[in-house]
Design a protein around this motif. Structure first.
Motif, PDB file in Angstrom:
ATOM      1  N   PHE A 196       0.832  -1.199   0.000  1.00 45.67           N
ATOM      2  CA  PHE A 196       0.000   0.000   0.000  1.00 45.67           C
ATOM      3  C   PHE A 196       0.869   1.252   0.000  1.00 45.67           C
ATOM      4  CE2 PHE A 196      -2.605  -3.343   1.691  1.00 45.67           C
ATOM      5  CZ  PHE A 196      -3.882  -3.074   1.244  1.00 45.67           C
ATOM      6  N   SER A 197       0.592   2.166  -0.930  1.00 43.26           N
ATOM      7  CA  SER A 197       1.214   3.489  -0.963  1.00 43.26           C
ATOM      8  C   SER A 197       0.121   4.513  -0.727  1.00 43.26           C
ATOM      9  CB  SER A 197       1.901   3.741  -2.302  1.00 43.26           C
ATOM     10  OG  SER A 197       2.956   2.817  -2.513  1.00 43.26           O
ATOM     11  N   VAL A 198       0.295   5.367   0.283  1.00 46.72           N
ATOM     12  CA  VAL A 198      -0.777   6.249   0.738  1.00 46.72           C
ATOM     13  C   VAL A 198      -0.373   7.712   0.577  1.00 46.72           C
ATOM     14  CG1 VAL A 198      -2.211   6.910   2.709  1.00 46.72           C
ATOM     15  CG2 VAL A 198      -1.592   4.508   2.375  1.00 46.72           C
ATOM     16  N   VAL A 199      -1.304   8.514   0.062  1.00 47.30           N
ATOM     17  CA  VAL A 199      -1.180   9.967   0.028  1.00 47.30           C
ATOM     18  C   VAL A 199      -2.407  10.541   0.731  1.00 47.30           C
ATOM     19  CG1 VAL A 199      -1.064  12.049  -1.398  1.00 47.30           C
ATOM     20  CG2 VAL A 199       0.130   9.972  -2.119  1.00 47.30           C
ATOM     21  N   ILE A 200      -2.182  11.396   1.728  1.00 48.13           N
ATOM     22  CA  ILE A 200      -3.275  11.970   2.503  1.00 48.13           C
ATOM     23  C   ILE A 200      -3.295  13.480   2.301  1.00 48.13           C
ATOM     24  CG2 ILE A 200      -4.246  12.301   4.807  1.00 48.13           C
ATOM     25  CD1 ILE A 200      -2.864   9.689   5.613  1.00 48.13           C
ATOM     26  N   VAL A 201      -4.461  14.021   1.973  1.00 49.26           N
ATOM     27  CA  VAL A 201      -4.654  15.459   1.826  1.00 49.26           C
ATOM     28  C   VAL A 201      -5.174  16.013   3.153  1.00 49.26           C
ATOM     29  CG1 VAL A 201      -5.845  17.265   0.545  1.00 49.26           C
ATOM     30  CG2 VAL A 201      -5.152  15.160  -0.627  1.00 49.26           C
ATOM     31  N   ARG A 202      -4.617  17.155   3.575  1.00 47.18           N
ATOM     32  CA  ARG A 202      -4.975  17.723   4.881  1.00 47.18           C
ATOM     33  C   ARG A 202      -4.862  19.238   4.859  1.00 47.18           C
ATOM     34  NH1 ARG A 202      -0.250  19.414   7.299  1.00 47.18           N
ATOM     35  NH2 ARG A 202       1.669  18.447   6.522  1.00 47.18           N
ATOM     36  N   ASP A 203      -5.414  19.864   5.914  1.00 42.77           N
ATOM     37  CA  ASP A 203      -5.239  21.293   6.135  1.00 42.77           C
ATOM     38  C   ASP A 203      -3.829  21.563   6.655  1.00 42.77           C
ATOM     39  OD1 ASP A 203      -7.897  21.735   5.448  1.00 42.77           O
ATOM     40  OD2 ASP A 203      -8.578  21.467   7.524  1.00 42.77           O
ATOM     41  N   TYR A 204      -3.380  22.805   6.496  1.00 46.94           N
ATOM     42  CA  TYR A 204      -2.024  23.154   6.922  1.00 46.94           C
ATOM     43  C   TYR A 204      -1.872  23.112   8.437  1.00 46.94           C
ATOM     44  CZ  TYR A 204      -3.720  27.755   8.392  1.00 46.94           C
ATOM     45  OH  TYR A 204      -4.388  28.757   9.033  1.00 46.94           O
ATOM     46  N   ASN A 205      -2.978  23.261   9.205  1.00 43.34           N
ATOM     47  CA  ASN A 205      -2.893  23.290  10.659  1.00 43.34           C
ATOM     48  C   ASN A 205      -3.085  21.914  11.298  1.00 43.34           C
ATOM     49  OD1 ASN A 205      -5.576  23.110   9.948  1.00 43.34           O
ATOM     50  ND2 ASN A 205      -6.307  24.562  11.485  1.00 43.34           N
TER      51      ASN A 205
END
Length: 371
Positions: A196-205
């Motif tokens: 599994f290769s994971v990319v997570i999108v998030r807020d800067y804080n």
């Protein structure tokens, strides 16, 4: 704390029984469904004509809109000729599905797939107009969206209060035994292991943690951040995990160089010292006693404010109920200290890998499989 103080606690693996399906609901998932189509598979267990090898998961748990959006690209191999791919999905809206053969000289463009859903069996069928050929590899690409769960499974919201009375929210996961399918389409049976290769999108804080160490962080055009993580060891889908949080952490290293970290809300970080000390000693004890090195470069232990189980042995990212990880020497009882020790020993005992040692820690998914 010597070796005599530790007990090896192991969970017997649950047995998966093959069950016969009596009734199916062939409700469409999106506009690309077959007209008047019937679900092509009649068993609760997935077919073995297609198996996964590597997942590339791009996912955005949005705490502001309380939604989850993303896509998954799965490198699959056809073991038999087939015109459909069946995998698991639950409470997901599929917004696009495509297939591409990965043979070296194969120039065909992506093929749009028809999609059917069997709600009772929590399965999705992707129908191809051109049959898959045994022995060949393909890239299955699926875009999806869902609602951030209010329960304690899948990708769900958890909240806590600061000492100043401010409410905070995080996104956490719990996939055991069959809830990875609530987060992304997958072959959600424990014998269908993959990388599994994971990319997570998030807020800067906020920050994101997952099974493996973070490789890089990239800024998107909309100001959100993408955290890219190393690819995992080959494992079952229920062991995939990530937490999007605003926690603090304490870290140290074991004798063999494994980075051990404890994550908790900022106001409770002083209650993680004992667990950190115990985790390092337990990890070193297991490695010496069993002569099996811990296979990953790091291990994170995370105190989740809303968590149904005592703890969960996600590979490289163990999630805990707060009472199973936090210990305050001024207010906690001796029983609490013993409980933290036993739960930590139990979960770390799950982390051993009995195959070849993990190599090439931060290799990326083969570029030819990502389009």
């Amino acid at each position: 704390m010597g070796p005599s103080h530790f007990s090896l606690l192991l969970i017997l693996a649950g047995c998966w029984e093959a069950l016969g399906a009596e009734h199916y609901s062939n409700s469409p998932v999106c506009n690309t469904t077959l007209s008047n189509g019937s679900f092509p598979w009649t068993h609760y267990r997935l077919p073995t004509s297609v198996v996964p090898e590597h997942y590339y998961i791009y996912i955005h748990p949005d705490l502001n809109t309380k939604t989850v959006t993303g896509y998954v690209q799965i490198l699959i191999e056809a073991l038999n000729d087939t015109s459909y791919i069946v995998l698991n999905g639950k409470n997901l809206t599929i917004t696009g599905a495509f297939l591409k053969e990965l043979s070296p000289n194969y120039q065909r463009k992506r093929l749009a797939l028809h999609v059917l859903e069997s709600v009772p069996t929590e399965q999705l069928a992707f129908i191809s107009e051109i049959p898959l050929v045994a022995g060949r590899k393909y890239q299955l690409s699926v875009r999806f969206c869902a609602t951030l769960s209010n329960s304690f499974s899948g990708v769900y919201r958890a909240s806590y209060w600061t000492k100043n009375g401010i409410s905070r929210m995080i996104a956490a996961t719990h996939f055991e035994p069959t809830s990875a399918r609530k987060a992304f389409p997958c072959f959600d049976e424990p014998n269908m292991k993959a990388v599994f290769s994971v990319v997570i999108v998030r807020d800067y804080n906020r920050k994101a943690i997952s099974n493996m160490p973070k490789v890089s962080t990239r800024t998107r055009g909309d100001g959100l951040l993408e955290d890219h993580f190393c690819h995992s060891v080959r494992m079952s889908s229920y062991l995939v995990a990530f937490v999007v949080n605003d926690f603090s952490s304490n870290s140290t290293k074991s004798k063999t160089g494994t980075e051990v970290s404890i994550f908790a809300p900022r106001d409770q970080i002083n209650q993680t010292r004992y667990a950190l000390q115990a985790a390092v000693k337990i990890l070193e004890f297991f490695e010496e006693y069993f002569q099996i090195p811990y296979p990953l470069p790091k291990i994170d232990l995370v105190a989740i404010p809303d968590f149904e189980a005592g703890a969960m042995e996600n590979w490289g990212l163990i999630t805990y109920r707060e009472t199973s990880l936090l210990y305050d020497p001024h207010t906690s009882s001796p029983h609490s200290k013993l409980w933290v020790t036993l739960v930590t020993a139990h979960e770390l005992a799950h982390q051993a890998k009995f195959e070849n040692p993990y190599k090439s820690i931060c290799s990326t998914l083969q570029k030819s499989y990502i389009v």
